[in-house]
Design a protein around this motif. Structure first.
Motif, PDB file in Angstrom:
ATOM      1  N   THR A   6     -10.039 -18.118 -45.778  1.00 30.91           N
ATOM      2  CA  THR A   6      -9.946 -17.811 -44.351  1.00 30.91           C
ATOM      3  C   THR A   6     -10.168 -16.325 -44.082  1.00 30.91           C
ATOM      4  OG1 THR A   6      -8.416 -19.646 -43.992  1.00 30.91           O
ATOM      5  CG2 THR A   6      -8.445 -17.922 -42.317  1.00 30.91           C
ATOM      6  N   ASP A   7      -9.700 -15.480 -44.989  1.00 29.72           N
ATOM      7  CA  ASP A   7      -9.933 -14.040 -44.833  1.00 29.72           C
ATOM      8  C   ASP A   7     -11.418 -13.716 -44.905  1.00 29.72           C
ATOM      9  OD1 ASP A   7      -7.149 -13.012 -44.693  1.00 29.72           O
ATOM     10  OD2 ASP A   7      -7.011 -13.954 -46.652  1.00 29.72           O
ATOM     11  N   LEU A   8     -12.124 -14.375 -45.801  1.00 26.63           N
ATOM     12  CA  LEU A   8     -13.567 -14.159 -45.889  1.00 26.63           C
ATOM     13  C   LEU A   8     -14.269 -14.702 -44.649  1.00 26.63           C
ATOM     14  CD1 LEU A   8     -14.029 -15.014 -49.648  1.00 26.63           C
ATOM     15  CD2 LEU A   8     -13.986 -12.759 -48.605  1.00 26.63           C
ATOM     16  N   ASP A   9     -13.745 -15.766 -44.069  1.00 29.49           N
ATOM     17  CA  ASP A   9     -14.285 -16.247 -42.794  1.00 29.49           C
ATOM     18  C   ASP A   9     -14.114 -15.191 -41.708  1.00 29.49           C
ATOM     19  OD1 ASP A   9     -15.042 -18.710 -43.868  1.00 29.49           O
ATOM     20  OD2 ASP A   9     -13.155 -19.686 -43.307  1.00 29.49           O
ATOM     21  N   ASN A  10     -12.947 -14.528 -41.699  1.00 32.62           N
ATOM     22  CA  ASN A  10     -12.711 -13.458 -40.723  1.00 32.62           C
ATOM     23  C   ASN A  10     -13.741 -12.343 -40.877  1.00 32.62           C
ATOM     24  OD1 ASN A  10     -10.410 -14.823 -39.872  1.00 32.62           O
ATOM     25  ND2 ASN A  10      -9.010 -13.574 -41.092  1.00 32.62           N
ATOM     26  N   ILE A  11     -13.994 -11.966 -42.113  1.00 29.33           N
ATOM     27  CA  ILE A  11     -14.932 -10.884 -42.395  1.00 29.33           C
ATOM     28  C   ILE A  11     -16.344 -11.294 -41.996  1.00 29.33           C
ATOM     29  CG2 ILE A  11     -15.984  -9.585 -44.295  1.00 29.33           C
ATOM     30  CD1 ILE A  11     -13.157  -9.727 -45.653  1.00 29.33           C
ATOM     31  N   LYS A  12     -16.729 -12.499 -42.358  1.00 27.75           N
ATOM     32  CA  LYS A  12     -18.067 -12.981 -42.029  1.00 27.75           C
ATOM     33  C   LYS A  12     -18.271 -13.113 -40.524  1.00 27.75           C
ATOM     34  CE  LYS A  12     -22.120 -14.861 -42.738  1.00 27.75           C
ATOM     35  NZ  LYS A  12     -23.251 -14.085 -43.287  1.00 27.75           N
ATOM     36  N   SER A  13     -17.291 -13.680 -39.832  1.00 31.43           N
ATOM     37  CA  SER A  13     -17.442 -13.905 -38.393  1.00 31.43           C
ATOM     38  C   SER A  13     -17.525 -12.612 -37.609  1.00 31.43           C
ATOM     39  CB  SER A  13     -16.286 -14.766 -37.861  1.00 31.43           C
ATOM     40  OG  SER A  13     -15.050 -14.085 -37.988  1.00 31.43           O
ATOM     41  N   ALA A  14     -16.986 -11.525 -38.175  1.00 33.28           N
ATOM     42  CA  ALA A  14     -17.063 -10.217 -37.511  1.00 33.28           C
ATOM     43  C   ALA A  14     -18.413  -9.540 -37.732  1.00 33.28           C
ATOM     44  CB  ALA A  14     -15.951  -9.310 -38.012  1.00 33.28           C
ATOM     45  N   GLY A  15     -19.219 -10.091 -38.631  1.00 38.09           N
ATOM     46  CA  GLY A  15     -20.536  -9.529 -38.860  1.00 38.09           C
ATOM     47  C   GLY A  15     -20.646  -8.636 -40.079  1.00 38.09           C
ATOM     48  N   PHE A  16     -19.577  -8.517 -40.854  1.00 39.98           N
ATOM     49  CA  PHE A  16     -19.629  -7.695 -42.057  1.00 39.98           C
ATOM     50  C   PHE A  16     -20.308  -8.458 -43.197  1.00 39.98           C
ATOM     51  CE2 PHE A  16     -15.872  -6.070 -39.755  1.00 39.98           C
ATOM     52  CZ  PHE A  16     -16.259  -4.755 -39.620  1.00 39.98           C
ATOM     53  N   ASN A  17     -20.918  -7.735 -44.123  1.00 36.52           N
ATOM     54  CA  ASN A  17     -21.643  -8.398 -45.201  1.00 36.52           C
ATOM     55  C   ASN A  17     -21.239  -7.916 -46.592  1.00 36.52           C
ATOM     56  OD1 ASN A  17     -22.772  -5.856 -45.267  1.00 36.52           O
ATOM     57  ND2 ASN A  17     -24.895  -6.550 -45.208  1.00 36.52           N
ATOM     58  N   LEU A  18     -20.113  -7.199 -46.695  1.00 32.16           N
ATOM     59  CA  LEU A  18     -19.716  -6.617 -47.974  1.00 32.16           C
ATOM     60  C   LEU A  18     -18.202  -6.520 -48.080  1.00 32.16           C
ATOM     61  CD1 LEU A  18     -20.500  -4.841 -50.571  1.00 32.16           C
ATOM     62  CD2 LEU A  18     -20.042  -2.886 -49.081  1.00 32.16           C
ATOM     63  N   ILE A  19     -17.685  -6.804 -49.290  1.00 29.32           N
ATOM     64  CA  ILE A  19     -16.306  -6.471 -49.614  1.00 29.32           C
ATOM     65  C   ILE A  19     -16.290  -5.684 -50.922  1.00 29.32           C
ATOM     66  CG2 ILE A  19     -15.177  -8.362 -48.374  1.00 29.32           C
ATOM     67  CD1 ILE A  19     -15.049  -9.905 -51.003  1.00 29.32           C
ATOM     68  N   ARG A  20     -15.358  -4.765 -51.018  1.00 31.98           N
ATOM     69  CA  ARG A  20     -15.168  -3.962 -52.229  1.00 31.98           C
ATOM     70  C   ARG A  20     -13.832  -4.389 -52.817  1.00 31.98           C
ATOM     71  NH1 ARG A  20     -12.651   1.248 -52.657  1.00 31.98           N
ATOM     72  NH2 ARG A  20     -13.349   2.498 -54.454  1.00 31.98           N
ATOM     73  N   ILE A  21     -13.887  -4.997 -54.008  1.00 34.80           N
ATOM     74  CA  ILE A  21     -12.701  -5.599 -54.607  1.00 34.80           C
ATOM     75  C   ILE A  21     -12.137  -4.672 -55.677  1.00 34.80           C
ATOM     76  CG2 ILE A  21     -11.775  -7.568 -55.873  1.00 34.80           C
ATOM     77  CD1 ILE A  21     -14.050  -9.249 -54.776  1.00 34.80           C
ATOM     78  N   PRO A  22     -10.925  -4.146 -55.482  1.00 37.48           N
ATOM     79  CA  PRO A  22     -10.322  -3.314 -56.524  1.00 37.48           C
ATOM     80  C   PRO A  22      -9.761  -4.180 -57.656  1.00 37.48           C
ATOM     81  CG  PRO A  22      -8.833  -3.496 -54.651  1.00 37.48           C
ATOM     82  CD  PRO A  22     -10.087  -4.235 -54.276  1.00 37.48           C
ATOM     83  N   VAL A  23     -10.047  -3.769 -58.885  1.00 35.46           N
ATOM     84  CA  VAL A  23      -9.517  -4.451 -60.066  1.00 35.46           C
ATOM     85  C   VAL A  23      -8.903  -3.402 -60.987  1.00 35.46           C
ATOM     86  CG1 VAL A  23     -11.216  -6.323 -59.931  1.00 35.46           C
ATOM     87  CG2 VAL A  23     -11.729  -4.307 -61.312  1.00 35.46           C
ATOM     88  N   TRP A  24      -8.121  -3.866 -61.953  1.00 36.08           N
ATOM     89  CA  TRP A  24      -7.575  -2.945 -62.951  1.00 36.08           C
ATOM     90  C   TRP A  24      -7.456  -3.690 -64.272  1.00 36.08           C
ATOM     91  CZ3 TRP A  24      -2.386  -2.309 -65.119  1.00 36.08           C
ATOM     92  CH2 TRP A  24      -1.553  -3.393 -64.865  1.00 36.08           C
ATOM     93  N   TRP A  25      -7.235  -2.945 -65.348  1.00 30.76           N
ATOM     94  CA  TRP A  25      -7.343  -3.522 -66.686  1.00 30.76           C
ATOM     95  C   TRP A  25      -6.347  -4.649 -66.930  1.00 30.76           C
ATOM     96  CZ3 TRP A  25      -3.311  -3.709 -70.064  1.00 30.76           C
ATOM     97  CH2 TRP A  25      -2.256  -2.800 -69.907  1.00 30.76           C
ATOM     98  N   GLY A  26      -5.185  -4.620 -66.268  1.00 35.56           N
ATOM     99  CA  GLY A  26      -4.169  -5.653 -66.487  1.00 35.56           C
ATOM    100  C   GLY A  26      -4.584  -7.038 -66.009  1.00 35.56           C
ATOM    101  N   GLN A  27      -5.681  -7.118 -65.264  1.00 35.56           N
ATOM    102  CA  GLN A  27      -6.207  -8.424 -64.877  1.00 35.56           C
ATOM    103  C   GLN A  27      -7.155  -8.995 -65.928  1.00 35.56           C
ATOM    104  OE1 GLN A  27      -7.514  -6.555 -61.209  1.00 35.56           O
ATOM    105  NE2 GLN A  27      -6.534  -8.177 -60.032  1.00 35.56           N
ATOM    106  N   PHE A  28      -7.570  -8.168 -66.887  1.00 34.41           N
ATOM    107  CA  PHE A  28      -8.531  -8.596 -67.899  1.00 34.41           C
ATOM    108  C   PHE A  28      -7.929  -8.672 -69.305  1.00 34.41           C
ATOM    109  CE2 PHE A  28     -10.928  -6.513 -64.503  1.00 34.41           C
ATOM    110  CZ  PHE A  28     -11.822  -7.510 -64.168  1.00 34.41           C
ATOM    111  N   TYR A  29      -6.921  -7.857 -69.567  1.00 30.82           N
ATOM    112  CA  TYR A  29      -6.271  -7.826 -70.871  1.00 30.82           C
ATOM    113  C   TYR A  29      -4.821  -8.293 -70.749  1.00 30.82           C
ATOM    114  CZ  TYR A  29      -9.987  -4.714 -72.681  1.00 30.82           C
ATOM    115  OH  TYR A  29     -11.173  -4.159 -73.078  1.00 30.82           O
ATOM    116  N   ASP A  30      -4.298  -8.815 -71.852  1.00 30.71           N
ATOM    117  CA  ASP A  30      -2.855  -8.998 -71.940  1.00 30.71           C
ATOM    118  C   ASP A  30      -2.186  -7.630 -71.845  1.00 30.71           C
ATOM    119  OD1 ASP A  30      -3.068 -11.736 -72.303  1.00 30.71           O
ATOM    120  OD2 ASP A  30      -3.086 -11.598 -74.497  1.00 30.71           O
TER     121      ASP A  30
END
Length: 350
Positions: free
Chosen positions: A47-71
Protein backbone atom coordinates in the motif's frame (compact mmCIF):
# COMPACT_ATOMS: atom_id res chain seq x y z
CA UNK A 1 12.41 7.59 12.53
CA UNK A 2 10.59 4.40 13.44
CA UNK A 3 9.14 3.08 16.73
CA UNK A 4 11.16 -0.11 17.17
CA UNK A 5 11.55 -0.07 20.95
CA UNK A 6 10.22 2.01 23.79
CA UNK A 7 13.73 2.92 24.92
CA UNK A 8 14.41 0.11 27.36
CA UNK A 9 17.98 -0.07 26.05
CA UNK A 10 18.78 3.52 26.91
CA UNK A 11 16.60 5.76 24.79
CA UNK A 12 18.51 7.52 22.03
CA UNK A 13 21.56 5.31 22.52
CA UNK A 14 19.65 2.26 21.31
CA UNK A 15 20.40 1.13 17.79
CA UNK A 16 19.20 -1.61 15.49
CA UNK A 17 22.10 -3.89 16.41
CA UNK A 18 21.31 -3.65 20.13
CA UNK A 19 17.64 -4.36 19.50
CA UNK A 20 18.38 -7.39 17.33
CA UNK A 21 21.04 -8.67 19.73
CA UNK A 22 18.65 -8.37 22.67
CA UNK A 23 15.97 -10.30 20.81
CA UNK A 24 18.53 -12.92 19.79
CA UNK A 25 19.83 -13.34 23.34
CA UNK A 26 16.29 -13.78 24.65
CA UNK A 27 14.69 -15.91 21.95
CA UNK A 28 17.39 -17.26 19.63
CA UNK A 29 18.44 -16.43 16.07
CA UNK A 30 15.39 -17.74 14.21
CA UNK A 31 12.87 -15.92 16.41
CA UNK A 32 14.89 -12.71 16.27
CA UNK A 33 14.97 -12.83 12.49
CA UNK A 34 11.28 -13.68 12.25
CA UNK A 35 10.36 -10.78 14.54
CA UNK A 36 12.46 -8.33 12.54
CA UNK A 37 10.81 -9.51 9.34
CA UNK A 38 7.39 -9.00 10.91
CA UNK A 39 8.40 -5.45 11.76
CA UNK A 40 9.65 -4.77 8.24
CA UNK A 41 6.47 -6.23 6.73
CA UNK A 42 4.44 -3.78 8.81
CA UNK A 43 6.51 -0.63 8.40
CA UNK A 44 6.47 -0.69 4.59
CA UNK A 45 3.72 -2.54 2.71
CA UNK A 46 2.53 -2.71 -0.92
CA UNK A 47 0.00 0.00 0.00
CA UNK A 48 2.90 2.36 0.68
CA UNK A 49 4.25 1.72 -2.80
CA UNK A 50 0.76 2.42 -4.15
CA UNK A 51 0.89 5.78 -2.36
CA UNK A 52 4.24 6.57 -3.95
CA UNK A 53 3.14 5.48 -7.40
CA UNK A 54 -0.19 7.32 -7.30
CA UNK A 55 1.62 10.55 -6.41
CA UNK A 56 3.69 10.28 -9.57
CA UNK A 57 7.04 9.32 -8.06
CA UNK A 58 9.17 6.72 -9.84
CA UNK A 59 11.99 5.97 -7.38
CA UNK A 60 12.62 4.76 -3.85
CA UNK A 61 15.97 4.68 -2.06
CA UNK A 62 16.09 1.73 0.33
CA UNK A 63 18.56 1.91 3.23
CA UNK A 64 20.15 -1.41 4.19
CA UNK A 65 22.86 -2.44 6.63
CA UNK A 66 25.08 -5.46 7.13
CA UNK A 67 22.90 -7.01 9.88
CA UNK A 68 20.26 -7.77 7.26
CA UNK A 69 22.72 -9.88 5.25
CA UNK A 70 24.93 -11.51 7.89
CA UNK A 71 24.26 -13.27 11.16
CA UNK A 72 25.00 -10.83 13.97
CA UNK A 73 27.68 -13.11 15.37
CA UNK A 74 29.67 -13.55 12.16
CA UNK A 75 30.57 -11.35 9.21
CA UNK A 76 32.70 -14.06 7.64
CA UNK A 77 31.44 -15.53 4.37
CA UNK A 78 30.03 -18.44 6.34
CA UNK A 79 27.86 -15.97 8.27
CA UNK A 80 25.94 -14.92 5.16
CA UNK A 81 22.25 -15.39 5.92
CA UNK A 82 20.27 -17.90 3.86
CA UNK A 83 17.38 -15.43 3.94
CA UNK A 84 19.57 -12.40 3.13
CA UNK A 85 17.51 -11.28 0.14
CA UNK A 86 13.99 -12.36 1.12
CA UNK A 87 12.83 -9.02 2.51
CA UNK A 88 14.71 -6.87 0.02
CA UNK A 89 13.49 -8.97 -2.92
CA UNK A 90 9.94 -8.63 -1.69
CA UNK A 91 10.20 -4.84 -1.69
CA UNK A 92 12.14 -4.60 -4.96
CA UNK A 93 9.64 -6.88 -6.73
CA UNK A 94 6.65 -4.95 -5.39
CA UNK A 95 8.24 -1.71 -6.58
CA UNK A 96 8.98 -3.20 -10.00
CA UNK A 97 5.37 -4.31 -10.34
CA UNK A 98 4.46 -0.62 -10.04
CA UNK A 99 7.30 0.53 -12.35
CA UNK A 100 9.13 2.16 -9.45
CA UNK A 101 12.92 2.06 -9.56
CA UNK A 102 15.06 1.18 -6.55
CA UNK A 103 18.40 2.50 -5.30
CA UNK A 104 19.99 0.18 -2.75
CA UNK A 105 21.67 2.43 -0.19
CA UNK A 106 24.36 1.05 2.15
CA UNK A 107 23.46 2.84 5.35
CA UNK A 108 25.56 0.54 7.52
CA UNK A 109 28.85 -0.98 6.36
CA UNK A 110 30.55 -3.68 8.39
CA UNK A 111 32.32 -1.87 11.21
CA UNK A 112 30.16 1.25 10.60
CA UNK A 113 31.35 4.09 8.38
CA UNK A 114 30.50 6.84 10.90
CA UNK A 115 29.59 7.30 14.54
CA UNK A 116 25.91 7.79 13.68
CA UNK A 117 23.05 5.61 14.88
CA UNK A 118 21.87 5.36 11.27
CA UNK A 119 24.68 2.91 10.48
CA UNK A 120 22.94 0.34 12.68
CA UNK A 121 25.61 0.56 15.41
CA UNK A 122 26.07 3.89 17.12
CA UNK A 123 29.52 5.18 18.19
CA UNK A 124 31.45 2.47 16.36
CA UNK A 125 33.10 3.79 13.14
CA UNK A 126 35.65 0.98 12.82
CA UNK A 127 35.32 0.54 9.05
CA UNK A 128 38.24 2.87 8.29
CA UNK A 129 40.83 1.16 10.48
CA UNK A 130 39.91 -2.42 9.67
CA UNK A 131 41.00 -4.06 6.43
CA UNK A 132 38.75 -6.96 7.39
CA UNK A 133 35.67 -4.73 7.68
CA UNK A 134 36.43 -3.06 4.35
CA UNK A 135 37.06 -6.31 2.49
CA UNK A 136 33.93 -7.94 3.91
CA UNK A 137 31.85 -4.89 3.04
CA UNK A 138 33.24 -5.08 -0.50
CA UNK A 139 32.28 -8.75 -0.67
CA UNK A 140 28.80 -7.90 0.61
CA UNK A 141 28.46 -5.39 -2.23
CA UNK A 142 29.63 -8.06 -4.69
CA UNK A 143 26.91 -10.38 -3.41
CA UNK A 144 24.23 -7.67 -3.70
CA UNK A 145 25.33 -6.60 -7.19
CA UNK A 146 25.56 -10.19 -8.39
CA UNK A 147 22.06 -10.87 -7.09
CA UNK A 148 20.51 -7.86 -8.85
CA UNK A 149 22.68 -7.57 -11.96
CA UNK A 150 19.86 -8.57 -14.31
CA UNK A 151 17.07 -6.65 -12.56
CA UNK A 152 15.84 -3.81 -14.78
CA UNK A 153 14.19 -1.95 -11.89
CA UNK A 154 17.33 -1.60 -9.84
CA UNK A 155 18.43 1.96 -10.59
CA UNK A 156 21.77 1.36 -8.93
CA UNK A 157 23.90 1.00 -5.84
CA UNK A 158 24.63 3.79 -3.32
CA UNK A 159 28.02 2.67 -1.99
CA UNK A 160 28.24 4.35 1.44
CA UNK A 161 25.76 6.62 3.17
CA UNK A 162 27.32 9.75 4.68
CA UNK A 163 30.80 8.38 5.40
CA UNK A 164 32.93 10.07 8.05
CA UNK A 165 36.43 8.69 8.42
CA UNK A 166 37.31 10.92 11.39
CA UNK A 167 37.45 9.12 14.76
CA UNK A 168 35.80 12.16 16.36
CA UNK A 169 33.54 14.73 14.71
CA UNK A 170 35.40 17.55 16.51
CA UNK A 171 38.57 16.75 14.54
CA UNK A 172 38.99 18.99 11.48
CA UNK A 173 38.83 17.37 8.06
CA UNK A 174 42.13 16.94 6.23
CA UNK A 175 43.42 15.24 3.08
CA UNK A 176 44.08 11.95 4.86
CA UNK A 177 40.44 11.63 5.84
CA UNK A 178 39.28 12.67 2.37
CA UNK A 179 41.60 10.16 0.71
CA UNK A 180 40.39 7.35 2.95
CA UNK A 181 36.85 7.86 1.70
CA UNK A 182 37.84 8.10 -1.97
CA UNK A 183 39.91 4.93 -1.60
CA UNK A 184 36.94 3.17 0.01
CA UNK A 185 34.66 4.28 -2.82
CA UNK A 186 37.14 2.97 -5.36
CA UNK A 187 37.36 -0.43 -3.66
CA UNK A 188 33.58 -0.75 -3.44
CA UNK A 189 33.10 0.52 -7.01
CA UNK A 190 35.38 -2.20 -8.38
CA UNK A 191 33.77 -4.86 -6.21
CA UNK A 192 30.37 -3.94 -7.65
CA UNK A 193 31.74 -3.79 -11.19
CA UNK A 194 33.19 -7.30 -10.90
CA UNK A 195 29.63 -8.56 -10.52
CA UNK A 196 27.59 -5.99 -12.41
CA UNK A 197 29.07 -3.84 -15.19
CA UNK A 198 25.77 -2.24 -16.14
CA UNK A 199 23.91 -0.68 -13.24
CA UNK A 200 24.60 2.84 -12.00
CA UNK A 201 26.92 3.35 -9.03
CA UNK A 202 25.98 6.28 -6.77
CA UNK A 203 28.91 7.99 -5.06
CA UNK A 204 28.16 10.43 -2.25
CA UNK A 205 29.75 13.81 -1.64
CA UNK A 206 28.29 13.77 1.88
CA UNK A 207 31.46 14.51 3.83
CA UNK A 208 33.72 17.50 4.40
CA UNK A 209 31.87 20.47 2.92
CA UNK A 210 29.09 18.27 1.49
CA UNK A 211 29.74 19.44 -2.04
CA UNK A 212 30.81 17.92 -5.34
CA UNK A 213 34.24 19.41 -4.59
CA UNK A 214 34.71 16.45 -2.25
CA UNK A 215 34.77 14.06 -5.22
CA UNK A 216 37.34 13.65 -8.00
CA UNK A 217 36.69 13.96 -11.71
CA UNK A 218 35.28 10.47 -12.45
CA UNK A 219 37.43 10.20 -15.59
CA UNK A 220 40.58 10.38 -13.45
CA UNK A 221 39.29 7.44 -11.40
CA UNK A 222 38.12 5.43 -14.42
CA UNK A 223 34.66 5.36 -12.89
CA UNK A 224 32.00 4.75 -15.52
CA UNK A 225 28.21 4.95 -15.34
CA UNK A 226 28.25 6.77 -12.02
CA UNK A 227 26.00 9.41 -10.50
CA UNK A 228 27.38 11.86 -7.96
CA UNK A 229 25.13 12.35 -4.97
CA UNK A 230 24.78 14.88 -2.20
CA UNK A 231 22.30 15.41 0.64
CA UNK A 232 20.68 18.69 1.56
CA UNK A 233 19.92 19.72 5.15
CA UNK A 234 19.89 23.45 6.11
CA UNK A 235 20.97 22.89 9.72
CA UNK A 236 22.46 26.35 10.22
CA UNK A 237 21.22 28.33 7.20
CA UNK A 238 17.92 29.23 5.64
CA UNK A 239 16.61 26.58 3.21
CA UNK A 240 16.81 28.75 0.09
CA UNK A 241 20.50 29.50 0.72
CA UNK A 242 21.37 25.80 1.01
CA UNK A 243 19.31 24.88 -2.04
CA UNK A 244 21.06 27.59 -4.07
CA UNK A 245 24.48 26.42 -2.81
CA UNK A 246 23.74 22.84 -3.89
CA UNK A 247 22.56 23.92 -7.33
CA UNK A 248 25.45 26.30 -7.96
CA UNK A 249 27.89 23.61 -6.87
CA UNK A 250 26.34 21.15 -9.32
CA UNK A 251 26.46 23.67 -12.17
CA UNK A 252 30.12 24.42 -11.40
CA UNK A 253 30.95 20.77 -12.13
CA UNK A 254 29.03 20.50 -15.40
CA UNK A 255 32.30 19.86 -17.25
CA UNK A 256 32.40 16.42 -15.63
CA UNK A 257 29.31 15.54 -17.68
CA UNK A 258 27.89 13.48 -14.84
CA UNK A 259 24.34 13.35 -13.48
CA UNK A 260 23.61 14.72 -10.02
CA UNK A 261 21.28 13.33 -7.39
CA UNK A 262 20.11 14.77 -4.07
CA UNK A 263 19.61 11.41 -2.40
CA UNK A 264 18.22 12.87 0.81
CA UNK A 265 16.85 16.25 1.64
CA UNK A 266 14.67 17.86 4.24
CA UNK A 267 14.13 21.58 4.68
CA UNK A 268 13.64 21.27 8.45
CA UNK A 269 10.43 23.25 8.33
CA UNK A 270 6.82 22.76 7.26
CA UNK A 271 6.63 25.82 5.02
CA UNK A 272 5.17 24.59 1.72
CA UNK A 273 6.67 27.60 -0.09
CA UNK A 274 10.17 26.50 0.92
CA UNK A 275 9.52 22.97 -0.27
CA UNK A 276 8.11 24.20 -3.57
CA UNK A 277 11.14 26.44 -4.06
CA UNK A 278 13.51 23.54 -3.44
CA UNK A 279 11.74 21.05 -5.68
CA UNK A 280 11.21 23.50 -8.53
CA UNK A 281 14.81 24.68 -8.32
CA UNK A 282 16.26 21.16 -8.34
CA UNK A 283 14.01 20.18 -11.24
CA UNK A 284 14.99 23.27 -13.23
CA UNK A 285 18.66 22.23 -13.43
CA UNK A 286 18.06 18.50 -13.90
CA UNK A 287 19.00 17.45 -10.36
CA UNK A 288 17.24 14.23 -9.43
CA UNK A 289 16.05 13.98 -5.83
CA UNK A 290 14.35 11.91 -3.16
CA UNK A 291 13.23 13.25 0.20
CA UNK A 292 14.10 11.89 3.62
CA UNK A 293 11.81 10.34 4.55
CA UNK A 294 8.69 8.60 3.31
CA UNK A 295 7.21 8.27 6.81
CA UNK A 296 8.21 9.27 10.31
CA UNK A 297 6.91 8.46 13.76
CA UNK A 298 8.42 11.62 15.31
CA UNK A 299 5.21 13.57 15.80
CA UNK A 300 2.02 14.56 14.00
CA UNK A 301 1.98 17.32 11.38
CA UNK A 302 3.40 19.93 11.15
CA UNK A 303 6.36 17.61 11.77
CA UNK A 304 8.49 17.89 8.64
CA UNK A 305 10.45 14.62 8.79
CA UNK A 306 7.93 12.46 6.97
CA UNK A 307 5.85 12.76 3.81
CA UNK A 308 3.49 10.63 5.88
CA UNK A 309 3.27 11.48 9.59
CA UNK A 310 1.56 9.68 12.43
CA UNK A 311 -1.83 10.76 13.75
CA UNK A 312 -1.76 8.66 16.92
CA UNK A 313 0.69 6.75 19.09
CA UNK A 314 -0.37 3.10 19.33
CA UNK A 315 2.56 2.06 21.53
CA UNK A 316 5.85 0.22 21.24
CA UNK A 317 7.09 -3.14 22.47
CA UNK A 318 9.46 -3.45 25.40
CA UNK A 319 11.93 -5.86 23.87
CA UNK A 320 13.56 -6.60 27.23
CA UNK A 321 10.33 -7.80 28.86
CA UNK A 322 7.64 -8.53 26.24
CA UNK A 323 6.97 -11.96 24.78
CA UNK A 324 7.51 -12.60 21.05
CA UNK A 325 3.73 -12.54 20.51
CA UNK A 326 3.44 -9.19 22.29
CA UNK A 327 6.34 -7.69 20.34
CA UNK A 328 4.89 -8.92 17.07
CA UNK A 329 1.46 -7.55 17.96
CA UNK A 330 2.72 -4.09 18.99
CA UNK A 331 4.86 -3.73 15.88
CA UNK A 332 1.82 -4.74 13.86
CA UNK A 333 0.01 -1.54 14.89
CA UNK A 334 2.32 0.63 12.79
CA UNK A 335 0.99 0.12 9.28
CA UNK A 336 0.72 3.41 7.44
CA UNK A 337 -2.96 2.93 6.72
CA UNK A 338 -3.72 2.60 10.44
CA UNK A 339 -1.59 5.34 11.99
CA UNK A 340 -0.34 7.78 9.34
CA UNK A 341 -1.68 10.47 7.04
CA UNK A 342 -0.08 12.38 4.22
CA UNK A 343 1.72 15.47 5.49
CA UNK A 344 -0.05 18.07 3.35
CA UNK A 345 1.70 20.95 5.13
CA UNK A 346 4.78 20.27 2.99
CA UNK A 347 2.93 20.59 -0.29
CA UNK A 348 5.22 17.99 -1.88
CA UNK A 349 4.50 17.26 -5.52
CA UNK A 350 6.61 15.34 -8.05
Amino acid sequence: MSPMSEGSLGGSTSDTYQIMQTLQNRFGISTQQELMQSYENTWITPTDLDNIKSAGFNLIRIPVWWGQFYDLNSTENSGWRKDAFIQLDKLVNAAAARKIYVIIDMHGAIGSQSLEQSTGQINKNEYWNSTVARSRTAWMWWKIANHYKNNAYIAGYDLLNEPDSRPNKKIPWNNDYYNQIIHAYDQLYHSVRQADPNHIVFIEATFGTWSWNMLPDPKKMNWNNVVYETHLYPWSSNPQKVVDYTINDFIAHKSWNIPGYVGEFNLLNSDSASWSYAINSLNSVGLNWSIWSYKSSNSPAPNYWGWYVRQQWPGQPNIVEDSPDSIRKKWGYWKTINVFQKNVTLGIKP
